[in-house]
Motif scaffolding. Structure first.
Motif, PDB file in Angstrom:
ATOM      1  N   HIS A  48      31.860  59.045  14.265  1.00 33.25           N
ATOM      2  CA  HIS A  48      31.145  57.749  14.389  1.00 33.25           C
ATOM      3  C   HIS A  48      31.841  56.592  14.285  1.00 33.25           C
ATOM      4  O   HIS A  48      31.238  55.716  13.930  1.00 33.25           O
ATOM      5  CB  HIS A  48      29.868  58.106  13.304  1.00 33.25           C
ATOM      6  CG  HIS A  48      29.114  58.985  13.231  1.00 33.25           C
ATOM      7  ND1 HIS A  48      28.441  59.712  14.139  1.00 33.25           N
ATOM      8  CD2 HIS A  48      28.964  60.361  12.107  1.00 33.25           C
ATOM      9  CE1 HIS A  48      27.741  60.664  13.988  1.00 33.25           C
ATOM     10  NE2 HIS A  48      28.009  61.051  12.968  1.00 33.25           N
ATOM     11  N   SER A  92      34.641  55.931  22.043  1.00 28.74           N
ATOM     12  CA  SER A  92      33.226  55.986  21.025  1.00 28.74           C
ATOM     13  C   SER A  92      33.041  57.401  20.661  1.00 28.74           C
ATOM     14  O   SER A  92      32.915  58.400  21.586  1.00 28.74           O
ATOM     15  CB  SER A  92      32.094  55.377  21.448  1.00 28.74           C
ATOM     16  OG  SER A  92      31.049  55.721  20.560  1.00 28.74           O
ATOM     17  N   SER A 119      30.812  59.938  19.428  1.00 31.15           N
ATOM     18  CA  SER A 119      29.527  60.091  18.887  1.00 31.15           C
ATOM     19  C   SER A 119      29.113  61.365  17.994  1.00 31.15           C
ATOM     20  O   SER A 119      28.053  61.516  17.699  1.00 31.15           O
ATOM     21  CB  SER A 119      28.665  60.096  20.222  1.00 31.15           C
ATOM     22  OG  SER A 119      29.051  61.231  20.788  1.00 31.15           O
TER      23      SER A 119
END
Length: 542
Positions: free
Chosen positions: A93, A493, A495
């Motif tokens: 995250h 990113s 996730s």
């Protein structure tokens, strides 16, 4: 139209992608599997550079502002290595920034679409891409019309001295774009007694190799047999090369010659009240006054101009001869010369003050033939004629002296000297510049004068129309290239709820090339804010 592998290969050989891998690589020579990179049927998979990776971290009490980004919100992470390869770890995250290994130079009629590789997408890592820029240390200066100033202080639209590669003439051009970013790594230092540049490895240097040609007239037997003297000439064909490609190499040269034309805005004569001076005498006087002069208004509106000289007979004789040649009605004392002139006093008085003197911008734009007289006067006042050295307590004045010497076609270096005065019990700084009037040739770079310098701080660059500008560091000036293409900054990113490996030197993103009609204004022409960057992370900007 989506471009295929043949087109990509052709353009890559012309410099669009560097380094270029002409086929898909899935395994290395040791049979170690890698995430594929290289040329595919309708695209090209670029790799993640091992040079730098930074991860966002939260600073309590702060909000990330894209208009005023705080570099402290990014934290560098180490490159790890095991039997599977080298990699960075992107925590769960979280968001990170890396940079591409390949350098891109995209044609104006091509748009590149960047797609994350499925290998990473299926473990929750999403990739985006933006270009970036910059490349010189924060103590590098450029020559603006007002004088030398730090690269980081230059304003967009401000004119600085550039080199026209077509005419080889120096000319002022406006700064189109300014670049800066945080750099943590080794800079490359190129130095000698004449030049000094501290740059990132990808900085575009304006360099040449020497080619020596032997010319002789006559045919038949060799010129040596016929006793004909052969003339040897050196030729230098300058071009852009990245600093890392010439670091540690022999036979490379930097250009330091300033071919300046200038413009005579004074005419042949200068009128000052009742006096009319020949422009050559006027400039010589201004040069003398810069070193030993003062100008002030006494009570009763008495406008006084002085040239101070006490014990130096040669200087006194030179000043006297100049004033008589100018037709000035002067008064001579044991302390020098004095005369009255309202117009000249009003012009000189704002320039007065030993530590505040400077050469007006208008005078620094004169042609070399007139700058000669200004230089002569300065050397006869606060200069040493034997060593051709000029000194002053005014940093700006000595910098201006260096500027007019360079524009006159000479080479000139500047330095400072700090001394302790037993008489006043104070420390004083004296600024000096030495001019060399012999033929200015390109400066040879020797491997022993090149070194890597650990650096952690901001680096800067500018974009100018000619792509070459005059830089100065530690008082030594030479031409250098600017940034105007780029690597790619990669944005990731994670996730997923687990930490992920991002492998360096392996495939990370696929590029697809779409051809359209040439645009009326290109990304470069509209001063794209992310144009040109080395293989380091570039921060957010507006």
């Amino acid at each position: 139209m989506l471009k295929n592998d043949e087109w990509i290969k052709e353009k890559a050989n012309q410099g669009m992608i560097s380094p270029f891998e002409p086929q898909q690589v899935r395994k290395l020579e040791n049979d170690l599997p890698v995430i594929s990179y290289g040329l595919s049927s309708f695209g090209y998979d670029i790799r993640l550079s091992p040079n730098e990776f930074r991860i966002f971290r939260h600073i309590p009490g702060t909000i990330v502002d894209p208009k005023n980004f705080n570099p402290n919100n990014l934290e560098g992470t180490e490159l790890c290595t095991d039997e599977t390869g080298s990699y960075f770890i992107l925590p769960a995250h979280s968001y990170g920034l890396g940079v591409a290994l390949e350098r891109l130079e995209i044609p104006d009629n091509i748009t590149v679409i960047c797609i994350g590789k499925s290998t990473y997408a299926r473990i929750g890592v999403i990739a985006n891409i933006t270009p970036a820029e910059a490349c010189m240390s924060d103590d590098t200066e450029v020559l603006a019309k007002t004088g030398w100033k730090l690269l980081k202080d230059v304003l967009i639209g401000e004119e600085i001295l550039t080199l026209n590669p077509e005419t080889n003439q120096a000319e002022y051009k406006p700064v189109q774009e300014k670049q800066s970013y945080y750099y943590n790594g080794d800079l490359l230092h190129f130095a000698s007694r004449s030049i000094d540049q501290l740059v990132t490895p990808q900085h575009r240097m304006w360099t040449a190799k020497r080619t020596r040609r032997v010319e002789a007239n006559g045919q038949g037997r060799s010129t040596k047999e016929r006793g004909i003297k052969r003339e040897r000439k050196d030729y230098f064909e300058f071009q852009f090369q990245e600093a890392k490609d010439i670091f540690g190499q022999w036979n490379y040269y930097l250009n330091r010659k300033v071919n300046w034309e200038g413009i005579n805005t004074l005419g042949n004569f200068v009128h000052c009240g009742k006096y009319c001076f020949r422009v050559e005498d006027y400039l010589t006087f201004i040069g003398c006054w810069m070193g030993d002069g003062s100008a002030y208004i006494q009570k009763g509106n008495n406008y006084v101009i002085k040239l101070a000289v006490v014990s130096k007979k040669v200087k006194r004789d030179y000043f006297r001869s100049l004033l008589e040649r100018m037709g000035i009605n002067y008064y001579e004392s044991a302390y020098g010369f004095a005369f009255n002139n309202k117009e000249l006093c009003q012009y000189l008085s704002p320039l007065a003050g030993a530590k505040n003197k400077y050469i007006p911008t208008k005078l620094k734009q004169l042609p070399p033939s007139l700058l000669e007289y200004l230089i002569e006067g300065m050397l006869h006042s606060d200069g040493n004629l034997d060593s051709q050295t000029y000194g002053s307590s005014s940093y700006r004045l000595v910098s201006d002296f260096q500027e007019i010497c360079l524009k006159a076609g000479y080479h000139c270096t500047q330095w400072e000297k700090t001394e302790w005065s037993a008489l006043t019990e104070t420390i004083s700084t004296q600024y000096k510049a030495r001019v060399c009037k012999s033929r200015v040739t390109p400066n040879k770079l020797l491997p022993k004068n090149m070194k890597k310098v650990p650096y952690a701080g901001m680096v800067y660059d500018v974009t100018v129309p000619n792509h070459i500008f005059l830089s100065r560091r530690n008082g030594r000036a030479s031409w250098t290239g600017n940034s105007w293409r780029g690597y790619l900054t990669l944005e990731f990113s994670n996730s997923s709820s687990a930490d992920c490996k991002l492998y360096a030197n392996e495939g990370i993103v696929q590029l697809m090339f779409l051809e359209g009609d040439p645009c009326s204004v290109s990304y470069e022409q509209r001063k794209g804010k992310y144009q040109e960057q080395p293989d380091r992370v570039t921060l957010a900007k507006i």
